[in-house]
Design a protein around this motif. Structure first.
Motif, PDB file in Angstrom:
ATOM      1  N   GLY A 182      -2.470   6.012  10.607  1.00  0.00           N
ATOM      2  CA  GLY A 182      -2.908   6.002   9.152  1.00  0.00           C
ATOM      3  C   GLY A 182      -3.841   4.539   9.326  1.00  0.00           C
TER       4      GLY A 182
ATOM      5  N   THR B 234       3.996  10.059   6.524  1.00  0.00           N
ATOM      6  CA  THR B 234       2.490  11.240   6.195  1.00  0.00           C
ATOM      7  C   THR B 234       2.990  12.216   6.266  1.00  0.00           C
ATOM      8  OG1 THR B 234       1.783   8.806   7.220  1.00  0.00           O
ATOM      9  CG2 THR B 234       0.224  10.913   7.181  1.00  0.00           C
TER      10      THR B 234
ATOM     11  N   SER C  18      -1.122   6.700   4.466  1.00  0.00           N
ATOM     12  CA  SER C  18       0.596   6.256   4.902  1.00  0.00           C
ATOM     13  C   SER C  18       1.762   6.612   3.088  1.00  0.00           C
ATOM     14  CB  SER C  18       1.175   4.713   4.712  1.00  0.00           C
ATOM     15  OG  SER C  18       0.976   3.941   3.946  1.00  0.00           O
ATOM     16  N   ASP C  19       3.326   6.801   2.704  1.00  0.00           N
ATOM     17  CA  ASP C  19       3.273   7.365   2.099  1.00  0.00           C
ATOM     18  C   ASP C  19       3.894   6.818   1.309  1.00  0.00           C
ATOM     19  OD1 ASP C  19       4.689   8.810  -0.262  1.00  0.00           O
ATOM     20  OD2 ASP C  19       5.683  10.478   1.559  1.00  0.00           O
TER      21      ASP C  19
END
Ligand SMILES: OC[C@H]1O[C@H](O)[C@@H](O)[C@@H](O)[C@@H]1O
Ligand SMILES: OC[C@H]1O[C@H](O)[C@@H](O)[C@@H](O)[C@@H]1O
Ligand SMILES: OC[C@H]1O[C@H](O)[C@@H](O)[C@@H](O)[C@@H]1O
Lengths: 269, 279, 279, 269, 269, 279
Positions: D206, D127, D92-93
């Motif tokens: 994810g 992402t 994930s970001d």
């Protein structure tokens, strides 16, 4: 009308024999045959009829109450879920437990609980059949000596497949048919005769019997160089509470480690 | 292990021969199981038609049949890999005599123990319980009745048939490929050793999981009573008694005692200890 | 490993050169990260001034630059030890040609994986979370506000700078000492193997800890429902699906599939399984 | 007066924009730049701005509420404490989650809970930026082929450091600036458009993405001779519940064992 | 009549000294001797009198209340069940704790709880005796240099067995006899003088002292080739919570593995 | 290990000699224990009569006595196996000089550490606590009073006497059998290595079980306070501080610091850290 019949009617059970003889002679003999099949004259029996789930269902079919038999068999099966036969040892006999307990339960309106309770000592008693047959077969197997000398493969087939059957039939069909026919009072009084003490001891013996099978397997596997893995496997369970599957996984990894690294060395050398 | 392209060397043993051997083993392996030779008759019977094909002379055949009637015991559906290997070795022996009878027996004896351990664990301790639990659920939770039971039978027979067919063929291929390496270079030794690692490991786990024995001796009474099992033995090593019993059996086996005698000793011992209120 | 007194043999690469390479790596390693060559451009850029110094001829330099643009990926702050070793090897190569280009690539390729595993575990899984948890506490418990955040930034940058400066120098020393042993005696092989043990071990642990996937399939309903995940898979092997997914990815990688394609396959697979209510 | 302002006044927050536009264009762009920095054009960004703790604080500063930003960032950070990027994969970001969720929370008086909830799907969406950039850079990296041939180190520098920036700027500043400017309703409707189903699937993806990174690392590390250690590391966690640090400790001990004993042998030989 | 006496009468205790001097000089000296014996001038003392269980019983006998002494000793023993002396280090001194705390409890009508509480700091203080004696014996042991040179085995016997006794007698009999004679107020005021802080620190020191003994043993055992096993043993306890016995079991299996496989190789080679 | 039939070669050392050595060791081993040489005087005293018998010349005897006064420390009841081996080696040396004094010292030094670890674990950590717990129960639960205590004394002395008599004889036999192998073939090296594996393993376990130290530092206050011990160190590695302290001691020992000095350093350190409220 008996409470049991009301219950079983849902499964389209046969008529209620309450109070009277609980099954026909033929049914009793057929039930004996179920136990014979479960005693694995052929390997498929070992995989199927030997399990209370299957044995119970077959008995149910014979008594005209298949669904009921399936349920009773499944219930008894739960006791024997983890049952296994290692190195020719058997801690107890699920086939007898499944066959006879179901027969008694269905034909004699036994409460499930009572049938379950019966199934445990029955399983214990069944060990005698297994031991007896493995002992008797020692004699049988030597009958193959002659065909072997004579290079007679047909003869070997006969000894292996046919000769062991008569005695096995006798040991399995007869007692189960009798017990089924004469019903739970008969079985109960047989068990009472033995007493809880004896049955308790049989349970204890069942607990240690797998050790014999394991020892027989160990005999051919235990070399000094791998013996420590036996103890490691044991310790992983005893000290760390690992599952068997976990031990197997680690052991495979260790074996791979040995194989890949040692073979490399061997190739280099 | 590079798979040799088949056909380069003409095989005497055909696919069908192997399948027939499998079939006889699958159905009759335990027919004459006994405390002296266990599955040896089942094994001999299973491969007898192949031996007859390989050894036309009556003498050779008789010798081969006798060889396989020595003590043999393994788990039937995975251990059958040994049958494949043995057949390949017999074939080689029949062809050029380069494989000795002792070598065949050695391989069988070396692998049967490990594969018993591995097979019992995988099949008996894991696969059967799962299939059974599944079908029991079908019957008890979903009221599937006989159908649930049929499902179990089909699944278990299919799985074991598939597994054992696979392994007898795999063993045969392995034996054909490796037969020359087996004789030199110690490959089979290493395979036996590796199998021994796994086999020993799982037998150890089996001991701790499936053998049960504990003492009921306590000291004192009431809440403060000291239990020999819980307060001493388990502190030292949980499952110590099952281990001890297994090692005693092993020691008896090594001393040449037969299975019946050992079971007798165990039974007498258990009865005695139980009457003395020790267990 | 005995530290050779420096100065015995005149080094071409100075401390300053190494520090500049570190600096370029520390700042620019991931600028052009991509799914084909990952950090190779960052690596080449970092040591380009050293290569230029070592290889005066345009041809040699071009060849060296090309060599380092092959696929390379590792954890930046511990894996930089590889840069030190590579520089030492390049220096030796420039001096007397005794080190082949392939040897340099082999060492880089051999170590980058293990050090990625080790570095990711030590830095990403352990050090960053600790520093972050600490600073989060400063902010949320102690109302330190921006100061708490500044503390984090200073600590993390200082720690990683110190670590990577140490390791680039360590690698260079190791490479200089070991360069002759690397070529004979298999020292580097053994180091790569040892690093591989740790790297593999932690990647296995990473798989079980960081990859997550489980099935939602159940059988039956209500309290008695059997969950495929809890009642079967977890009995066999907890975290079995994450392992399976990782091995599938590994297999795809080995078959030459690129990262993008694999991610695509995963995404499609997850969507499909999710729509089928399997996961 | 809104309840939020009462709360934030304690941190000397700026005036309340309640009801109206929540920030200036410049602020929105600066917030986009924070995300750009967090996307690690330089490594230090990866160590710092990438973390919600830092990104949130910067956003707070831009919006004139630094302490508030720090608190919001720290709160979001808790979700991403164990986040890691292995082998070029990102589950994930965190940078997007930290930047945008904080911006929305501060400028639009979102409840902390709501902002936290938003941060999770935002992290999922991020992402795409990471994947996009790693894909696009494949093309960029080949621009280094010419300077490599020409032994032009300056050129390599340019390709490595400068060329990737324009696209990255576009991918990061633009969407974040827009989302920040148009506020939570915009973001919320974008997320609503995707629906919980899609976001749920993104979460699942994810969960498996780290497998790709691990596989890429495995590719260069997995030789037969060390492969069993991969499984042992896995088993230690799965069967015994060991921590990663514990596995690392055991693995190091095993490596030392190999190294010390094998090198001894080698020296002897 | 004091409550204590009522209690002790059950064990046929001696007369109650309540309020007055609690024991005779001879009794006090004998109690000192118990501590001397517990300080292991001969090994059997280390196995027996050193344990509070035994020391307490002996003290009880001296004070005419053997059963009472046994009970008090057993109670104190519980604190020192896992006590051990590794590599010449002692985390505390069970002999002093057992001797003196029992003496005070019996002769001065101390509550069991109070006596137990006292036994802990006393055990801490006893460490000084152990350290002092091991230090002093350095000097003594060099007295054996001369008989060694002269090949005088009798002389060595004297140095080993007799010479260390006078100082040890002084260090053990004197303080314990005094403390026993002057009773709990004396001991308590001595402990009060030290204060809980000092006693707390002594406990902390007792906690780390075993490290010295372990280090001394490690010195002669730690070679690179086996060092990893030290850490593995540690990790098994710290990460997996295994018992010492479990670690020993695994270590033995590992050693056997090495021995059996390496010796095979050696034989082959 | 095949047991050589005794009597083939005439032994100088008789069973009685060995028993007397055992007796002196059993009673006097720790009489003069000290921080420089630990049990060396006890060891020398124990075997002095044997040495006197083996070496009639004053010079040889003096040399032998001196040899055994070098630093020696082990657990007394299992470690006594070393005494048996040493006696066998001394006997061989006296007979034909084929064993060097250094070899004897090397074996003693090699085995004393492992056997200390093993013996302390088996006897001190396991057997004594069990016997004590049992007797404590006899006293407290069963009001056996003095009788319970006598039982303990008899049991513990008998057990240790039996154990040590067994091991001194075992060691002597081992030494006699192996003395030739010891000199060539590296058997003793392998035994020392194997003993080292177990010794190291249990010392590691001892460290984690018996050394105790933890920090009381916390950050923040109330429910949300972060404890350095529980929230950081224990996450990284439980029992980290005991390990650190042990390794510091080990490092000091290796640097040649004596036990007294190290205890002093520890004490000062603990006091300082405690006053600073760190531990
Ligand atoms: O243990 C191997 C094998 O031994 C016997 O043949 C039987 O008990 C089998 O069930 C078992 O698989
Ligand atoms: O796994 C090694 C390495 O791979 C990529 O370069 C990134 O994911 C880094 O974060 C990671 O450290
Ligand atoms: O550790 C070996 C040994 O060291 C010293 O001699 C004493 O502490 C003994 O109790 C211990 O057994």
């Amino acid at each position: 009308m008996c409470r049991w019949c009301q219950r079983t009617r849902k499964w389209k059970s046969t008529k209620c024999y309450r109070g009277g003889r609980t099954m026909t002679v033929l049914q009793a003999i057929l039930i004996g045959v179920v136990y014979y099949l479960g005693s694995a004259p052929w390997a498929i029996g070992y995989l199927t009829v030997c399990k209370p789930l299957v044995a119970g269902t077959l008995v149910g079919c014979i008594l005209g109450a298949p669904a009921e038999g399936a349920i009773m068999g499944a219930t008894i099966q739960l006791i024997y879920l983890g049952w296994m036969s290692v190195g020719g040892s058997q801690p107890s006999d699920p086939a007898l437990a499944g066959t006879l307990a179901t027969a008694l339960a269905i034909a004699s309106h036994l409460d499930t609980g009572v049938a379950l309770t019966l199934s445990v000592p029955l399983g214990m008693l069944g060990t005698f059949v297994w031991v007896g047959r493995n002992t008797f077969n020692v004699v049988i197997s030597h009958m193959a000596d002659k065909p072997t000398r004579e290079a007679n493969t047909r003869g070997i087939w006969r000894v292996n497949v046919l000769y062991p059957q008569p005695v096995l039939l006798l040991m399995t069909v007869l007692p189960v048919a009798l017990a089924a026919y004469f019903g739970p009072e008969f079985v109960q009084s047989a068990l009472d005769f033995l007493g809880t003490r004896v049955l308790g001891i049989l349970t204890l013996i069942g607990g240690v019997l797998p050790a014999v099978g394991i020892a027989l397997n160990l005999k051919v596997i235990m070399k000094k160089s791998v013996a420590p893995y036996f103890f490691m496997g044991f310790f992983l369970v005893s000290y760390l509470g690992m599952t068997m599957m976990g031990v197997a996984a680690f052991a495979i990894a260790a074996a791979a480690l040995y194989l890949f690294n040692d073979m490399q060395k061997a190739e280099v050398a | 292990m590079a798979k040799e392209k088949t056909g380069v060397v003409q095989s005497i043993v055909t696919k069908k021969d192997l399948l027939y051997a499998w079939f006889k083993w699958f159905i009759f392996s335990h027919c004459c199981i006994n405390y002296e030779r266990f599955e040896s008759l089942g094994f001999t019977n299973a491969i007898s038609h192949i031996l007859a094909k390989l050894y036309p002379s009556k003498e050779d055949l008789s010798e081969a049949l006798e060889r396989h009637q020595e003590f043999f015991n393994t788990e039937p559906y995975i251990g059958i890999v040994i049958m494949g290997i043995s057949v390949a070795m017999e074939e080689q022996r029949a062809k050029d005599g380069s494989v000795s009878g002792e070598a065949i027996t050695a391989v069988k004896t070396g692998l049967m123990g490990p594969l018993a351990g591995i097979g019992d664990t995988l099949n008996q301790a894991i696969i059967y319980p799962i299939l059974l639990a599944f079908s029991v659920a079908l019957v008890l939770e979903n009221n599937l009745g006989v159908a649930g039971v049929v499902i179990y039978c089909v699944l278990v027979v299919a799985a074991m048939a598939a597994q054992s067919i696979y392994f007898v063929n795999y063993g045969y291929r392995l034996g054909k490929d490796a037969v020359s390496k087996i004789l030199k270079g110690g490959l089979m030794d290493r395979i036996v050793h590796a199998a021994g690692i796994v086999g020993c490991g799982v037998l150890g786990a089996l001991t701790a999981t499936y053998v049960s024995l504990s003492t009921t001796l306590t000291y004192g009474s009431g809440e403060q009573a000291i239990s020999l099992q819980a307060d001493f033995l388990d502190q030292l090593m949980p499952k110590m008694l099952p281990l001890a019993v297994t090692l005693v059996c092993f020691w008896l086996v090594k001393k040449g005692k037969g299975a019946i005698k050992i079971m007798g000793i165990l039974a007498v011992g258990v009865v005695a200890l139980s009457l003395l209120h020790i267990i």
